[in-house]
Write an enzyme that holds these catalytic residues in place. Structure first.
Site, PDB file in Angstrom:
ATOM      1  N   THR A  49       0.782  -1.157  -0.088  1.00 30.53           N
ATOM      2  CA  THR A  49       0.157  -0.049   0.043  1.00 30.53           C
ATOM      3  C   THR A  49       0.913   1.286   0.006  1.00 30.53           C
ATOM      4  O   THR A  49       2.027   1.151  -0.138  1.00 30.53           O
ATOM      5  CB  THR A  49      -0.854  -0.044   1.148  1.00 30.53           C
ATOM      6  OG1 THR A  49      -0.136   0.287   2.393  1.00 30.53           O
ATOM      7  CG2 THR A  49      -1.548  -1.405   1.516  1.00 30.53           C
ATOM      8  N   CYS A  50       0.316   2.417  -0.160  1.00 26.63           N
ATOM      9  CA  CYS A  50       1.118   3.579   0.020  1.00 26.63           C
ATOM     10  C   CYS A  50       2.037   3.775   1.344  1.00 26.63           C
ATOM     11  O   CYS A  50       2.873   4.526   1.419  1.00 26.63           O
ATOM     12  CB  CYS A  50       0.066   4.861  -0.169  1.00 26.63           C
ATOM     13  SG  CYS A  50      -0.976   5.165   1.117  1.00 26.63           S
ATOM     14  N   ASN A  51       1.518   3.099   2.508  1.00 27.00           N
ATOM     15  CA  ASN A  51       2.394   3.224   3.476  1.00 27.00           C
ATOM     16  C   ASN A  51       3.025   2.133   4.159  1.00 27.00           C
ATOM     17  O   ASN A  51       3.808   1.930   4.953  1.00 27.00           O
ATOM     18  CB  ASN A  51       1.401   3.426   4.901  1.00 27.00           C
ATOM     19  CG  ASN A  51       0.618   4.942   4.719  1.00 27.00           C
ATOM     20  OD1 ASN A  51       1.555   6.049   4.228  1.00 27.00           O
ATOM     21  ND2 ASN A  51      -0.259   5.317   4.991  1.00 27.00           N
ATOM     22  N   ARG A  52       3.045   0.892   3.377  1.00 26.47           N
ATOM     23  CA  ARG A  52       3.602  -0.490   3.744  1.00 26.47           C
ATOM     24  C   ARG A  52       3.958  -1.182   2.652  1.00 26.47           C
ATOM     25  O   ARG A  52       3.081  -1.414   1.732  1.00 26.47           O
ATOM     26  CB  ARG A  52       3.080  -0.867   4.975  1.00 26.47           C
ATOM     27  CG  ARG A  52       1.754  -1.490   4.448  1.00 26.47           C
ATOM     28  CD  ARG A  52       0.866  -2.232   5.790  1.00 26.47           C
ATOM     29  NE  ARG A  52       0.840  -1.083   6.755  1.00 26.47           N
ATOM     30  CZ  ARG A  52       1.230  -1.046   7.950  1.00 26.47           C
ATOM     31  NH1 ARG A  52       1.999  -1.996   8.540  1.00 26.47           N
ATOM     32  NH2 ARG A  52       0.865  -0.082   8.705  1.00 26.47           N
ATOM     33  N   PRO A 116     -10.168   2.087   8.399  1.00 28.60           N
ATOM     34  CA  PRO A 116     -10.687   0.777   7.725  1.00 28.60           C
ATOM     35  C   PRO A 116     -10.120   0.399   6.504  1.00 28.60           C
ATOM     36  O   PRO A 116     -10.416  -0.786   6.299  1.00 28.60           O
ATOM     37  CB  PRO A 116     -12.180   1.124   7.585  1.00 28.60           C
ATOM     38  CG  PRO A 116     -12.211   2.692   7.331  1.00 28.60           C
ATOM     39  CD  PRO A 116     -11.023   3.157   8.026  1.00 28.60           C
ATOM     40  N   GLN A 117      -9.577   1.172   5.652  1.00 34.49           N
ATOM     41  CA  GLN A 117      -9.303   0.750   4.307  1.00 34.49           C
ATOM     42  C   GLN A 117      -8.141  -0.572   4.327  1.00 34.49           C
ATOM     43  O   GLN A 117      -8.278  -1.077   3.440  1.00 34.49           O
ATOM     44  CB  GLN A 117      -8.747   1.862   3.503  1.00 34.49           C
ATOM     45  CG  GLN A 117      -9.720   2.832   3.083  1.00 34.49           C
ATOM     46  CD  GLN A 117     -10.213   3.781   4.190  1.00 34.49           C
ATOM     47  OE1 GLN A 117      -9.504   4.167   5.131  1.00 34.49           O
ATOM     48  NE2 GLN A 117     -11.531   4.084   4.359  1.00 34.49           N
ATOM     49  N   GLY A 192      -8.695   4.765  -7.996  1.00 37.25           N
ATOM     50  CA  GLY A 192      -8.827   3.543  -6.832  1.00 37.25           C
ATOM     51  C   GLY A 192      -9.553   3.849  -5.517  1.00 37.25           C
ATOM     52  O   GLY A 192     -10.421   5.150  -5.433  1.00 37.25           O
ATOM     53  N   THR A 194      -8.565   5.160  -2.651  1.00 37.95           N
ATOM     54  CA  THR A 194      -8.223   6.195  -1.916  1.00 37.95           C
ATOM     55  C   THR A 194      -8.768   7.690  -2.632  1.00 37.95           C
ATOM     56  O   THR A 194      -9.459   8.385  -2.078  1.00 37.95           O
ATOM     57  CB  THR A 194      -6.596   6.463  -1.975  1.00 37.95           C
ATOM     58  OG1 THR A 194      -6.126   5.301  -1.097  1.00 37.95           O
ATOM     59  CG2 THR A 194      -6.371   7.879  -1.389  1.00 37.95           C
ATOM     60  N   ILE A 195      -8.842   7.670  -4.024  1.00 35.43           N
ATOM     61  CA  ILE A 195      -9.365   8.656  -4.731  1.00 35.43           C
ATOM     62  C   ILE A 195     -11.004   8.703  -4.562  1.00 35.43           C
ATOM     63  O   ILE A 195     -11.565   9.633  -4.460  1.00 35.43           O
ATOM     64  CB  ILE A 195      -9.280   8.701  -6.073  1.00 35.43           C
ATOM     65  CG1 ILE A 195      -7.474   9.113  -6.394  1.00 35.43           C
ATOM     66  CG2 ILE A 195      -9.618   9.506  -7.029  1.00 35.43           C
ATOM     67  CD1 ILE A 195      -7.106  10.686  -5.965  1.00 35.43           C
TER      68      ILE A 195
END
Length: 429
Positions: A49-52, A116-117, A192, A194-195
């Protein structure tokens, strides 16, 4: 077989490193196959993901060298130096790997506490690996069991109340920059999850106009219809920038799609009216040099941490309750895993008992057919069956005791729950 979780996240590594080891959807199957071919892992799930970026793996043996090998593979696959990656990597084995997976799924390890995502992203990663054939019994137990505990956290605590995410943080920052979003125009790049969240949050906050640009126009059109926005292809970004006060981007593009020159050209046409930009993508969608432009305010995911910290402070009490559920879940999962060690023996024990029961039943049926007294047959059946069931353990227990292996005796007492009967026997004496 042992479990391993290895990876990096927003706490352990800066964006510059995280974007180098991100897995694109297009290369995921290649990565799963390559890792199994070049390491000793039997099962693998990749979460990116964007963070991991995290790897959940199952091995035959519990060996620290396995985590080193998997880390080296991760670096090699992305063409970077393991010596540069290893200081920012973390790894957990067995029960700690279970704990990590549950905490990640519950949002307890997220930049935005309780978001929650991540659970949906984990389920997607697990389903993809399952579809590619890299999930077996061990990881199936891990993920299915982990998801069950995460559900408890979500239902028994308010950790996910008033949903806050990186998308929400981006919109919150927009509201700080522009006091009235109903007079602002937004350009969203990507379509996606997030958007989608960004678009919904902007709509809820009364954005004046919204445009969604995406490589696949069909997908952006569906989202645009839902939120009352306009849909355009990616090659229309330059033209749309001229009217955009807010630009929020999150695509899966391997390289930046918005450069300094394009933004500079749009600013001239806007007569240098400022643009607020948030780049949530990893790898980045917007070239870092764009931040050098005097009329651009560019933020990345790491710049959202201040808003994220505010969110964390408001959810600490719920996080404490959630951690207790995680502890209970890890203990229950570990007990269940230990129970699997006895499965084969329990099956054999049942097969043996069933065989002896069948033998005695057939003998009793023959006696009934001959006309023998039913009560005598039943008494004989019960006596013979109990004698056969305890014969082997009794004989082996005596041999063990005679050999000085007296430690076996209390184990048999526990196994057959004999404490009460021993006390009765002592009282008679």
């Amino acid at each position: 077989m042992s479990l391993l979780a290895l990876g990096i996240n927003h706490n352990s590594a800066p964006l510059e490193i995280r974007e180098k080891v991100a897995f694109s959807e297009a290369r995921l199957q290649e990565a799963l196959s390559d890792a199994r071919a070049h390491t000793k892992i039997k099962e693998l799930v990749v979460l990116s993901t964007c963070n991991r970026t995290e790897l959940f793996a199952a091995y035959d043996d519990d060996n620290d060298a396995d985590s080193e090998a998997l880390g080296q593979w991760l670096a090699s696959f992305h063409g970077i130096d393991w010596l540069a990656l290893s200081p920012v990597c973390y790894h957990y084995q067995n029960s700690e790997a279970v704990r990590h997976l549950i905490r990640v799924g519950a949002g307890l390890d997220s930049m935005v506490l309780g978001e929650p995502q991540i659970l949906g992203q984990m389920k997607t990663a697990y389903a993809a690996a399952h579809g590619f054939g890299s999930v077996g019994a061990k990881l199936s137990q891990l993920f299915e069991g982990g998801f069950s505990i995460v559900k408890r956290v979500r239902t028994e605590t308010a950790i996910g109340a008033n949903p806050v995410s990186v998308a929400f943080a981006a919109v919150s920052l927009s509201k700080r920059i522009f006091s009235r979003l109903d007079k602002s125009n937004a350009l969203l790049i990507g379509a996606g999850e997030t958007i989608e969240l960004v678009a919904r949050h902007l709509k809820e906050n009364g954005i004046a106009n919204m445009t969604i640009a995406n490589r696949t126009l069909t997908r952006s059109q569906l989202l645009a219809e839902e939120v009352g926005a306009k849909s355009v292809p990616l090659d229309a970004i330059a033209a749309e920038l001229v009217n955009a006060d807010i630009v929020i981007t999150s695509t899966a593009a391997p390289i930046a799609i918005l450069g300094k020159g394009t933004v500079e050209s749009a600013l001239k046409k806007r007569k240098h009216k400022p643009i607020f930009m948030v780049d949530i993508a990893v790898p980045r969608d917007i070239e870092p040099e764009v931040a050098e432009l005097s009329d651009v305010y560019l933020y990345t995911v790491d710049d959202l941490k201040e808003i994220v910290e505010e969110n964390k402070r408001g959810r600490q009490n719920e996080a404490y309750n959630a951690e207790k559920i995680v502890d209970q879940g890890v203990q229950a999962f570990s007990r269940k895993q230990l129970e699997y060690h006895a499965v084969d023996t329990v099956k054999a024990l049942r097969q043996q008992a069933d065989m002896l029961r069948q033998q005695e039943l057939e003998r009793a049926l023959k006696q009934l057919a001959k006309g023998d007294e039913p009560a005598d047959i039943l008494a004989s059946l019960a006596r013979s069956l109990s004698n056969k069931l305890i014969h082997a353990p009794s004989a082996n227990l005596k041999r063990a005791s005679a050999a000085g292996r007296t430690e076996v005796i209390p184990l048999v007492d526990e196994l057959f729950d004999l404490g009460e009967y021993k006390s009765i026997d002592s009282e008679k004496q």
